[in-house]
Design a protein around this motif. Structure first.
Motif, PDB file in Angstrom:
ATOM      1  N   ASN A  58      41.646 -26.177  37.012  1.00 35.82           N
ATOM      2  CA  ASN A  58      42.120 -26.234  35.634  1.00 35.82           C
ATOM      3  C   ASN A  58      41.033 -25.894  34.622  1.00 35.82           C
ATOM      4  O   ASN A  58      41.334 -25.597  33.472  1.00 35.82           O
ATOM      5  CB  ASN A  58      42.676 -27.626  35.322  1.00 35.82           C
ATOM      6  CG  ASN A  58      43.951 -27.909  36.085  1.00 35.82           C
ATOM      7  OD1 ASN A  58      44.701 -26.992  36.391  1.00 35.82           O
ATOM      8  ND2 ASN A  58      44.190 -29.168  36.388  1.00 35.82           N
ATOM      9  N   LEU A  59      39.775 -25.928  35.045  1.00 34.55           N
ATOM     10  CA  LEU A  59      38.681 -25.627  34.132  1.00 34.55           C
ATOM     11  C   LEU A  59      38.256 -24.163  34.174  1.00 34.55           C
ATOM     12  O   LEU A  59      37.397 -23.753  33.388  1.00 34.55           O
ATOM     13  CB  LEU A  59      37.475 -26.517  34.455  1.00 34.55           C
ATOM     14  CG  LEU A  59      37.688 -28.010  34.246  1.00 34.55           C
ATOM     15  CD1 LEU A  59      36.457 -28.786  34.679  1.00 34.55           C
ATOM     16  CD2 LEU A  59      38.040 -28.319  32.811  1.00 34.55           C
ATOM     17  N   GLU A  60      38.849 -23.363  35.031  1.00 30.18           N
ATOM     18  CA  GLU A  60      38.483 -21.946  35.134  1.00 30.18           C
ATOM     19  C   GLU A  60      38.698 -21.187  33.823  1.00 30.18           C
ATOM     20  O   GLU A  60      37.895 -20.329  33.477  1.00 30.18           O
ATOM     21  CB  GLU A  60      39.247 -21.281  36.276  1.00 30.18           C
ATOM     22  CG  GLU A  60      38.755 -21.681  37.645  1.00 30.18           C
ATOM     23  CD  GLU A  60      39.582 -21.088  38.772  1.00 30.18           C
ATOM     24  OE1 GLU A  60      40.483 -20.271  38.487  1.00 30.18           O
ATOM     25  OE2 GLU A  60      39.319 -21.442  39.929  1.00 30.18           O
ATOM     26  N   LEU A  62      38.138 -22.015  30.787  1.00 29.46           N
ATOM     27  CA  LEU A  62      37.307 -22.446  29.666  1.00 29.46           C
ATOM     28  C   LEU A  62      36.464 -21.323  29.051  1.00 29.46           C
ATOM     29  O   LEU A  62      36.331 -21.282  27.825  1.00 29.46           O
ATOM     30  CB  LEU A  62      36.423 -23.617  30.071  1.00 29.46           C
ATOM     31  CG  LEU A  62      37.117 -24.969  30.032  1.00 29.46           C
ATOM     32  CD1 LEU A  62      36.165 -26.074  30.394  1.00 29.46           C
ATOM     33  CD2 LEU A  62      37.753 -25.236  28.698  1.00 29.46           C
ATOM     34  N   VAL A  65      38.579 -19.668  26.604  1.00 22.47           N
ATOM     35  CA  VAL A  65      38.802 -20.479  25.411  1.00 22.47           C
ATOM     36  C   VAL A  65      37.657 -20.292  24.426  1.00 22.47           C
ATOM     37  O   VAL A  65      37.874 -20.160  23.215  1.00 22.47           O
ATOM     38  CB  VAL A  65      38.983 -21.965  25.794  1.00 22.47           C
ATOM     39  CG1 VAL A  65      38.999 -22.858  24.569  1.00 22.47           C
ATOM     40  CG2 VAL A  65      40.244 -22.161  26.600  1.00 22.47           C
ATOM     41  N   ALA A  66      36.432 -20.252  24.931  1.00 25.16           N
ATOM     42  CA  ALA A  66      35.277 -20.035  24.050  1.00 25.16           C
ATOM     43  C   ALA A  66      35.352 -18.643  23.417  1.00 25.16           C
ATOM     44  O   ALA A  66      35.045 -18.482  22.223  1.00 25.16           O
ATOM     45  CB  ALA A  66      33.982 -20.197  24.838  1.00 25.16           C
TER      46      ALA A  66
END
Length: 90
Positions: A58-60, A62, A65-66
């Motif tokens: 689920n953090l892939e 990120l 997003v930045a």
């Protein structure tokens, strides 16, 4: 008082009986008190590993997003420039 071989043999059997009836159950009880929490810790670590791997999936996104945050900041600046330029035309 001297012990002959027969007396020594009886003492040997009594010692074996005490060992078998008293010491062995205590050792098994203590081993059970160590092994049960160790198995529980093993289950907890397997659960942590499973959910940690699920969390990493689920953090892939990120980094995307930045990048989106940076693009929104740039678009906001361009939108302000556009409004300021179009203001006199309206």
């Amino acid at each position: 008082m001297t012990f002959d071989e027969e007396s020594a043999m009886w003492l040997w059997w009594i010692g074996n009986a005490v060992l078998l009836l008293a010491v062995v159950p205590v050792v098994l009880l203590l081993a059970n008190r160590v092994i049960r929490p160790a198995l529980e810790i093993k289950r907890y670590t397997a659960d942590i590993l499973e959910h940690g791997l699920g969390l990493s999936k689920n953090l892939e996104p990120l980094p995307a997003v930045a990048e989106t945050r940076d693009l929104v900041a740039a678009a906001k600046g361009l939108a302000v420039r556009y409004v300021n330029a179009a203001g006199p035309l309206l």
